[in-house]
Motif scaffolding. Structure first.
Motif, PDB file in Angstrom:
ATOM      1  N   ALA A  79       0.829  -1.205   0.000  1.00  0.00           N
ATOM      2  CA  ALA A  79       0.000   0.000   0.000  1.00  0.00           C
ATOM      3  C   ALA A  79       0.866   1.259   0.000  1.00  0.00           C
ATOM      4  O   ALA A  79       0.554   2.233  -0.694  1.00  0.00           O
ATOM      5  N   VAL A  80       1.948   1.238   0.770  1.00  0.00           N
ATOM      6  CA  VAL A  80       2.861   2.385   0.800  1.00  0.00           C
ATOM      7  C   VAL A  80       3.387   2.674  -0.605  1.00  0.00           C
ATOM      8  O   VAL A  80       3.356   3.818  -1.080  1.00  0.00           O
ATOM      9  N   GLY A  81       3.877   1.648  -1.291  1.00  0.00           N
ATOM     10  CA  GLY A  81       4.401   1.839  -2.642  1.00  0.00           C
ATOM     11  C   GLY A  81       3.362   2.376  -3.604  1.00  0.00           C
ATOM     12  O   GLY A  81       3.640   3.292  -4.394  1.00  0.00           O
ATOM     13  N   LYS A  82       2.153   1.826  -3.523  1.00  0.00           N
ATOM     14  CA  LYS A  82       1.081   2.257  -4.426  1.00  0.00           C
ATOM     15  C   LYS A  82       0.637   3.683  -4.123  1.00  0.00           C
ATOM     16  O   LYS A  82       0.330   4.463  -5.040  1.00  0.00           O
ATOM     17  N   LEU A  83       0.591   4.041  -2.852  1.00  0.00           N
ATOM     18  CA  LEU A  83       0.194   5.402  -2.478  1.00  0.00           C
ATOM     19  C   LEU A  83       1.231   6.420  -2.966  1.00  0.00           C
ATOM     20  O   LEU A  83       0.879   7.487  -3.471  1.00  0.00           O
ATOM     21  N   LEU A  84       2.499   6.083  -2.805  1.00  0.00           N
ATOM     22  CA  LEU A  84       3.550   6.974  -3.291  1.00  0.00           C
ATOM     23  C   LEU A  84       3.491   7.123  -4.802  1.00  0.00           C
ATOM     24  O   LEU A  84       3.641   8.227  -5.341  1.00  0.00           O
ATOM     25  N   ASP A  85       3.244   6.010  -5.495  1.00  0.00           N
ATOM     26  CA  ASP A  85       3.132   6.053  -6.959  1.00  0.00           C
ATOM     27  C   ASP A  85       1.970   6.936  -7.400  1.00  0.00           C
ATOM     28  O   ASP A  85       2.013   7.538  -8.481  1.00  0.00           O
ATOM     29  N   ALA A  86       0.932   6.998  -6.548  1.00  0.00           N
ATOM     30  CA  ALA A  86      -0.247   7.802  -6.874  1.00  0.00           C
ATOM     31  C   ALA A  86      -0.080   9.270  -6.482  1.00  0.00           C
ATOM     32  O   ALA A  86      -0.992  10.078  -6.695  1.00  0.00           O
ATOM     33  N   GLY A  87       1.066   9.606  -5.900  1.00  0.00           N
ATOM     34  CA  GLY A  87       1.345  11.001  -5.579  1.00  0.00           C
ATOM     35  C   GLY A  87       1.038  11.421  -4.163  1.00  0.00           C
ATOM     36  O   GLY A  87       1.143  12.612  -3.828  1.00  0.00           O
ATOM     37  N   HIS A  88       0.647  10.480  -3.301  1.00  0.00           N
ATOM     38  CA  HIS A  88       0.323  10.818  -1.922  1.00  0.00           C
ATOM     39  C   HIS A  88       1.589  10.921  -1.063  1.00  0.00           C
ATOM     40  O   HIS A  88       2.639  10.366  -1.402  1.00  0.00           O
ATOM     41  N   HIS A  89       1.473  11.616   0.051  1.00  0.00           N
ATOM     42  CA  HIS A  89       2.519  11.662   1.065  1.00  0.00           C
ATOM     43  C   HIS A  89       2.207  10.604   2.112  1.00  0.00           C
ATOM     44  O   HIS A  89       1.047  10.448   2.527  1.00  0.00           O
ATOM     45  N   VAL A  90       3.220   9.884   2.562  1.00  0.00           N
ATOM     46  CA  VAL A  90       3.008   8.767   3.487  1.00  0.00           C
ATOM     47  C   VAL A  90       3.918   8.916   4.703  1.00  0.00           C
ATOM     48  O   VAL A  90       5.125   9.138   4.575  1.00  0.00           O
ATOM     49  N   VAL A  91       3.315   8.778   5.892  1.00  0.00           N
ATOM     50  CA  VAL A  91       4.056   8.652   7.146  1.00  0.00           C
ATOM     51  C   VAL A  91       3.921   7.200   7.592  1.00  0.00           C
ATOM     52  O   VAL A  91       2.810   6.676   7.675  1.00  0.00           O
ATOM     53  N   ALA A  92       5.053   6.564   7.870  1.00  0.00           N
ATOM     54  CA  ALA A  92       5.051   5.133   8.186  1.00  0.00           C
ATOM     55  C   ALA A  92       5.763   4.878   9.507  1.00  0.00           C
ATOM     56  O   ALA A  92       6.989   4.780   9.549  1.00  0.00           O
ATOM     57  N   PRO A  93       5.017   4.781  10.614  1.00  0.00           N
ATOM     58  CA  PRO A  93       5.624   4.407  11.886  1.00  0.00           C
ATOM     59  C   PRO A  93       5.790   2.887  11.967  1.00  0.00           C
ATOM     60  O   PRO A  93       4.811   2.143  11.834  1.00  0.00           O
ATOM     61  N   VAL A  94       7.018   2.425  12.139  1.00  0.00           N
ATOM     62  CA  VAL A  94       7.296   0.981  12.146  1.00  0.00           C
ATOM     63  C   VAL A  94       8.266   0.652  13.279  1.00  0.00           C
ATOM     64  O   VAL A  94       9.074   1.488  13.693  1.00  0.00           O
ATOM     65  N   ARG A  95       8.176  -0.571  13.750  1.00  0.00           N
ATOM     66  CA  ARG A  95       9.086  -0.999  14.814  1.00  0.00           C
ATOM     67  C   ARG A  95      10.525  -1.099  14.311  1.00  0.00           C
ATOM     68  O   ARG A  95      11.480  -0.750  15.001  1.00  0.00           O
ATOM     69  N   ASN A  96      10.677  -1.595  13.080  1.00  0.00           N
ATOM     70  CA  ASN A  96      11.998  -1.788  12.490  1.00  0.00           C
ATOM     71  C   ASN A  96      12.075  -1.040  11.162  1.00  0.00           C
ATOM     72  O   ASN A  96      11.506  -1.478  10.166  1.00  0.00           O
ATOM     73  N   LYS A  97      12.779   0.085  11.141  1.00  0.00           N
ATOM     74  CA  LYS A  97      12.861   0.921   9.937  1.00  0.00           C
ATOM     75  C   LYS A  97      13.540   0.197   8.782  1.00  0.00           C
ATOM     76  O   LYS A  97      13.313   0.530   7.617  1.00  0.00           O
ATOM     77  N   ASP A  98      14.358  -0.810   9.089  1.00  0.00           N
ATOM     78  CA  ASP A  98      15.064  -1.538   8.031  1.00  0.00           C
ATOM     79  C   ASP A  98      14.102  -2.237   7.077  1.00  0.00           C
ATOM     80  O   ASP A  98      14.442  -2.490   5.918  1.00  0.00           O
ATOM     81  N   LYS A  99      12.891  -2.554   7.555  1.00  0.00           N
ATOM     82  CA  LYS A  99      11.931  -3.270   6.719  1.00  0.00           C
ATOM     83  C   LYS A  99      11.401  -2.411   5.565  1.00  0.00           C
ATOM     84  O   LYS A  99      10.812  -2.935   4.628  1.00  0.00           O
ATOM     85  N   LEU A 100      11.621  -1.107   5.654  1.00  0.00           N
ATOM     86  CA  LEU A 100      11.221  -0.216   4.562  1.00  0.00           C
ATOM     87  C   LEU A 100      12.429   0.450   3.908  1.00  0.00           C
ATOM     88  O   LEU A 100      12.280   1.412   3.152  1.00  0.00           O
ATOM     89  N   SER A 101      13.609  -0.084   4.173  1.00  0.00           N
ATOM     90  CA  SER A 101      14.831   0.536   3.660  1.00  0.00           C
ATOM     91  C   SER A 101      14.946   0.460   2.140  1.00  0.00           C
ATOM     92  O   SER A 101      15.715   1.214   1.529  1.00  0.00           O
ATOM     93  N   ASP A 102      14.192  -0.441   1.517  1.00  0.00           N
ATOM     94  CA  ASP A 102      14.259  -0.569   0.063  1.00  0.00           C
ATOM     95  C   ASP A 102      13.310   0.387  -0.656  1.00  0.00           C
ATOM     96  O   ASP A 102      13.246   0.398  -1.882  1.00  0.00           O
ATOM     97  N   ILE A 103      12.556   1.178   0.113  1.00  0.00           N
ATOM     98  CA  ILE A 103      11.666   2.168  -0.495  1.00  0.00           C
ATOM     99  C   ILE A 103      12.222   3.557  -0.191  1.00  0.00           C
ATOM    100  O   ILE A 103      12.246   3.987   0.961  1.00  0.00           O
ATOM    101  N   GLU A 104      12.679   4.254  -1.218  1.00  0.00           N
ATOM    102  CA  GLU A 104      13.185   5.605  -1.059  1.00  0.00           C
ATOM    103  C   GLU A 104      12.331   6.552  -1.889  1.00  0.00           C
ATOM    104  O   GLU A 104      12.162   6.348  -3.096  1.00  0.00           O
ATOM    105  N   HIS A 105      11.761   7.544  -1.211  1.00  0.00           N
ATOM    106  CA  HIS A 105      10.881   8.469  -1.926  1.00  0.00           C
ATOM    107  C   HIS A 105      10.820   9.769  -1.128  1.00  0.00           C
ATOM    108  O   HIS A 105      10.760   9.738   0.105  1.00  0.00           O
ATOM    109  N   PRO A 106      10.837  10.900  -1.798  1.00  0.00           N
ATOM    110  CA  PRO A 106      10.787  12.173  -1.078  1.00  0.00           C
ATOM    111  C   PRO A 106       9.495  12.403  -0.305  1.00  0.00           C
ATOM    112  O   PRO A 106       9.462  13.245   0.606  1.00  0.00           O
ATOM    113  N   HIS A 107       8.437  11.685  -0.655  1.00  0.00           N
ATOM    114  CA  HIS A 107       7.160  11.853   0.030  1.00  0.00           C
ATOM    115  C   HIS A 107       6.923  10.791   1.112  1.00  0.00           C
ATOM    116  O   HIS A 107       5.820  10.691   1.644  1.00  0.00           O
TER     117      HIS A 107
END
Length: 211
Positions: A17-45
């Motif tokens: 969902a994060v990837g799809k939302l970013l692709d659609a132009g939305h801004h996303v805040v993602a609070p996660v226990r382990n930030k490494d799990k999203l380390s492969d997603i880099e996006h200014p938003h």
């Protein structure tokens, strides 16, 4: 475009969902226990913050116009984590959203959450937790969309669903990717009517369901 807070962003549905939302132009805040799990997603938003959902996470709701709760304790945990994440963290998220006056709350629930007593299943505690979280949202006064997908599949999505309950239990399934797409369509939805809907493999475009 929305400023979306995705709770459960490192999960199988949440990450898609994060990837799809970013692709659609939305801004996303993602609070996660382990930030490494999203380390492969880099996006200014995308803003990834370290957060334990068993602690106070109210600070992330300011300036948000859509909250998505797709967090789950996982199939390998016991009833304790089910209560703390699927019920209590969801309940807290609703309360935080209400305090912050967030306009929309999207809850990823489950097929059996409407009536857990109707389901003979070892996952009944999970369904009870989902039911209580859904009820808390429904009675919160927030504008809500509750998604109740069938059995989740790890296969490519079709972008096609049905929202009526299949008579054949084997048809009560849906790819996780299609649930992620339903989240994106829910975020973009302009109609403010509250929604509770099942999601299964079908023939109706997902976008049409959330018009």
């Amino acid at each position: 475009m929305a400023n979306a807070l995705i709770i459960g962003a490192s999960g199988q549905i949440g990450k898609q969902a994060v990837g799809k939302l970013l692709d659609a132009g939305h801004h996303v805040v993602a609070p996660v226990r382990n930030k490494d799990k999203l380390s492969d997603i880099e996006h200014p938003h995308l803003s990834v913050v370290e957060q334990d959902l068993e602690k106070d996470f109210s600070a992330h709701f300011e300036g948000v116009d859509t909250v998505v709760f797709t967090a789950g304790s996982g199939g390998n945990t016991g009833a304790e984590k089910t209560l703390l994440i699927d019920l209590w963290a969801a309940r807290n998220a609703v309360n935080y959203a209400k305090s912050a006056k967030v306009p929309k709350f999207i809850m990823v629930s489950s097929i059996g959450a409407g009536d857990p007593d109707a389901v003979e299943s070892p996952i009944k505690p999970y369904l009870v937790a989902k039911h209580m979280a859904d009820e808390h949202l429904i009675h919160s006064g927030l504008h809500y969309i509750i998604l109740r997908p069938g059995t989740l599949l790890n296969e490519p999505g079709t972008h096609l669903v049905r929202t009526d309950m299949p008579t054949n239990k084997n048809e009560a399934v849906i790819p996780r990717e299609d649930v992620a797409t339903a989240i994106v369509e829910s975020v973009a939805r302009e109609n403010n009517n509250d929604v509770i809907t099942y999601l299964f493999k079908g023939e109706t475009p997902i976008a049409q369901v959330f018009q």
